[in-house]
Design an enzyme around this catalytic site. Sequence first.
Site, mmCIF file in Angstrom:
data_model
loop_
_atom_site.group_PDB
_atom_site.id
_atom_site.type_symbol
_atom_site.label_atom_id
_atom_site.label_comp_id
_atom_site.label_asym_id
_atom_site.label_seq_id
_atom_site.Cartn_x
_atom_site.Cartn_y
_atom_site.Cartn_z
ATOM 1 N N SER A 1 100.659 15.938 97.209
ATOM 2 C CA SER A 1 101.938 15.221 97.244
ATOM 3 C C SER A 1 102.585 15.159 95.856
ATOM 4 O O SER A 1 101.890 15.152 94.841
ATOM 5 C CB SER A 1 101.649 13.819 97.784
ATOM 6 O OG SER A 1 102.445 12.858 97.193
ATOM 7 N N TYR B 1 109.145 16.085 96.878
ATOM 8 C CA TYR B 1 110.202 15.127 97.190
ATOM 9 C C TYR B 1 111.418 15.504 96.361
ATOM 10 O O TYR B 1 111.292 15.753 95.155
ATOM 11 C CB TYR B 1 109.773 13.704 96.807
ATOM 12 C CG TYR B 1 108.971 12.989 97.866
ATOM 13 C CD1 TYR B 1 109.346 13.031 99.203
ATOM 14 C CD2 TYR B 1 107.846 12.239 97.519
ATOM 15 C CE1 TYR B 1 108.614 12.365 100.175
ATOM 16 C CE2 TYR B 1 107.113 11.565 98.483
ATOM 17 C CZ TYR B 1 107.504 11.636 99.810
ATOM 18 O OH TYR B 1 106.788 10.974 100.758
ATOM 19 N N THR C 1 109.641 17.682 101.886
ATOM 20 C CA THR C 1 109.676 16.566 102.834
ATOM 21 C C THR C 1 111.110 16.076 102.988
ATOM 22 O O THR C 1 111.789 15.796 102.003
ATOM 23 C CB THR C 1 108.754 15.432 102.335
ATOM 24 O OG1 THR C 1 107.414 15.932 102.336
ATOM 25 C CG2 THR C 1 108.834 14.212 103.238
ATOM 26 N N LYS D 1 109.059 19.547 106.108
ATOM 27 C CA LYS D 1 108.192 18.548 106.746
ATOM 28 C C LYS D 1 109.024 17.319 107.091
ATOM 29 O O LYS D 1 109.691 16.757 106.216
ATOM 30 C CB LYS D 1 107.081 18.153 105.764
ATOM 31 C CG LYS D 1 106.220 16.985 106.218
ATOM 32 C CD LYS D 1 105.073 16.759 105.254
ATOM 33 C CE LYS D 1 104.158 15.640 105.706
ATOM 34 N NZ LYS D 1 104.710 14.313 105.491
ATOM 35 N N HIS E 1 106.291 11.238 109.397
ATOM 36 C CA HIS E 1 105.683 10.601 108.231
ATOM 37 C C HIS E 1 104.608 9.585 108.669
ATOM 38 O O HIS E 1 104.399 8.563 108.030
ATOM 39 C CB HIS E 1 106.768 9.904 107.400
ATOM 40 C CG HIS E 1 106.573 10.039 105.918
ATOM 41 N ND1 HIS E 1 107.272 10.937 105.154
ATOM 42 C CD2 HIS E 1 105.778 9.378 105.044
ATOM 43 C CE1 HIS E 1 106.919 10.816 103.882
ATOM 44 N NE2 HIS E 1 106.001 9.881 103.798
ATOM 45 N N GLY F 1 96.831 12.933 107.959
ATOM 46 C CA GLY F 1 97.044 12.175 106.724
ATOM 47 C C GLY F 1 95.966 11.126 106.545
ATOM 48 O O GLY F 1 94.980 11.327 105.806
HETATM 49 C C1 LIG Z 1 99.260 6.454 102.382
HETATM 50 C C2 LIG Z 1 100.164 7.580 102.787
HETATM 51 C C3 LIG Z 1 100.935 8.205 101.829
HETATM 52 C C4 LIG Z 1 101.754 9.281 102.193
HETATM 53 N N1 LIG Z 1 102.455 9.930 101.217
HETATM 54 C C5 LIG Z 1 103.193 11.014 101.548
HETATM 55 C C6 LIG Z 1 103.838 11.780 100.542
HETATM 56 O O1 LIG Z 1 103.721 11.497 99.351
HETATM 57 N N2 LIG Z 1 104.592 12.837 100.931
HETATM 58 C C7 LIG Z 1 104.732 13.195 102.261
HETATM 59 O O2 LIG Z 1 105.427 14.163 102.565
HETATM 60 N N3 LIG Z 1 104.093 12.497 103.232
HETATM 61 C C8 LIG Z 1 103.337 11.432 102.907
HETATM 62 N N4 LIG Z 1 102.676 10.752 103.884
HETATM 63 C C9 LIG Z 1 102.774 11.214 105.288
HETATM 64 C C10 LIG Z 1 101.673 12.209 105.607
HETATM 65 O O3 LIG Z 1 101.863 13.423 104.911
HETATM 66 C C11 LIG Z 1 101.609 12.545 107.091
HETATM 67 O O4 LIG Z 1 102.892 12.963 107.530
HETATM 68 C C12 LIG Z 1 101.128 11.391 107.963
HETATM 69 O O5 LIG Z 1 100.137 10.641 107.314
HETATM 70 C C13 LIG Z 1 100.602 11.936 109.277
HETATM 71 O O6 LIG Z 1 100.197 10.908 110.103
HETATM 72 P P1 LIG Z 1 98.647 10.448 110.259
HETATM 73 O O7 LIG Z 1 98.350 9.617 109.055
HETATM 74 O O8 LIG Z 1 98.674 9.661 111.532
HETATM 75 O O9 LIG Z 1 97.801 11.697 110.328
HETATM 76 C C14 LIG Z 1 101.844 9.683 103.545
HETATM 77 C C15 LIG Z 1 101.046 9.057 104.496
HETATM 78 C C16 LIG Z 1 100.205 8.026 104.141
HETATM 79 C C17 LIG Z 1 99.344 7.386 105.191
#
Ligand SMILES: Cc1cc2nc3c(=O)[nH]c(=O)nc-3n(C[C@H](O)[C@H](O)[C@H](O)COP(=O)(O)O)c2cc1C
Length: 377
Positions: free
Chosen positions: A106, A129, A155, A251, A275, A329
């Site tokens: 990320s 981002y 994203t 994404k 997300h 995630g």
């Molecule tokens: C704590 C946390 C931080 C995240 N940070 C980002 C990020 O920096 N960039 C991004 O594109 N998605 C981010 N996401 C979204 C994840 O990439 C992903 O889309 C999501 O966690 C998928 O769902 P799941 O947790 O149910 O597998 C984040 C998710 C979580 C839980």
Amino acid sequence: MPAASIEDLRDSARRRLPRFVFDFLDGGAGREAGLARNQAAFDRVLFRPRALVDVEPRSLATAFLGRTWAAPVGAAPVGLGNLVWPGAERATATAAVAADIPYVLSTPATTSLEEIAALAPHHAWFQLYVGRSQAIVDDLIDRAEAAGFDVLVVTVDVPAPGRRRRDLRNGFALPFRPSLSLALDLALHPAWSLATLRHGAPRFANLEKYAPPGAGARSLAALMAEQSSGRLDWSLLETIRRRWPRRLVLKGILSADDAVLAKNAGIDAIMVSNHGGRQLDGAPATLDVLPEIRAAVGPDYPLALDGGIRSGEDIVKALALGADFTFVGRPLLYGAASGPTGAADAIAILIAEASGTLAQLGLTGVAAVDGRYVACG
Ligand SMILES: Cc1cc2nc3c(=O)[nH]c(=O)nc-3n(C[C@H](O)[C@H](O)[C@H](O)COP(=O)(O)O)c2cc1C
């Protein structure tokens, strides 16, 4: 007791993490209905297994974006990974390399993209981002190219920061604001507190370079806050497409119309994602919009899905409904919070479950998974 499921790892993470850290990882936007909806969508899909098929040997090997991976699952980008546990990002990337699956770093990660590129040269992708400063965006793209990343994931679902009520109630902020409840939370979770004390507070390793010399944690946190912006549109995306010479993925697409626009704009693949329910509480479950997106982009366009996957059965359901690949995630971070082998354990659980699911369905490989093997209730 060894973890038998992603739920076991989540329970372990809940015990080991201070409340404000677990809530940051686990929580979603608004009433968290979107978070729950992602998982509920998987529960509504049932399999239609076929019996009396020889299912040995079996392989989960999956071609996606120019190479073959050992399984159709990768690590989604998670910001502030090392807040969850010191070293969590390195541990997850290392586990992804060992399992031969992709790891997406990320922008607001706490390990630099150069460090992860060196650790996982053939497995790491970089997630971008598009923040307020175009100079920073351009430099991050150039750094990702120089470091050798093959895939850039832009994203598109953070036009404004998500309002996550657990974080708001916990006063979640960087740098941590001292308070009595924080002190108590830390005292009750000594393993996390001592590990974090030993390693130092997590830093926004990709962004430090852009902070004024001698900037403290507060101004870095402000810099981070500027890394989400509402200015990304199709014409700005075109300039990113021109600057980035390798594979480009969007994404956070949830509509068939946007998917077609992306395909026509020369985007190499889409991650259908909300997300993880962290942005728009009323967003549809990703699994629910997947079939119409697949129908709109045609059978050959590369599509991945994330959101709510908590088992290998869920991975196979996503493939049956039109995904070529999936990402998780929270599950790998629940693992990383559970102990040094936790991220690898999470991957191993998902892979073992997905392989077992193929066997139960009467299949030996992922290419044969299709809509005939599921029924939507
Ligand atoms: C704590 C946390 C931080 C995240 N940070 C980002 C990020 O920096 N960039 C991004 O594109 N998605 C981010 N996401 C979204 C994840 O990439 C992903 O889309 C999501 O966690 C998928 O769902 P799941 O947790 O149910 O597998 C984040 C998710 C979580 C839980």
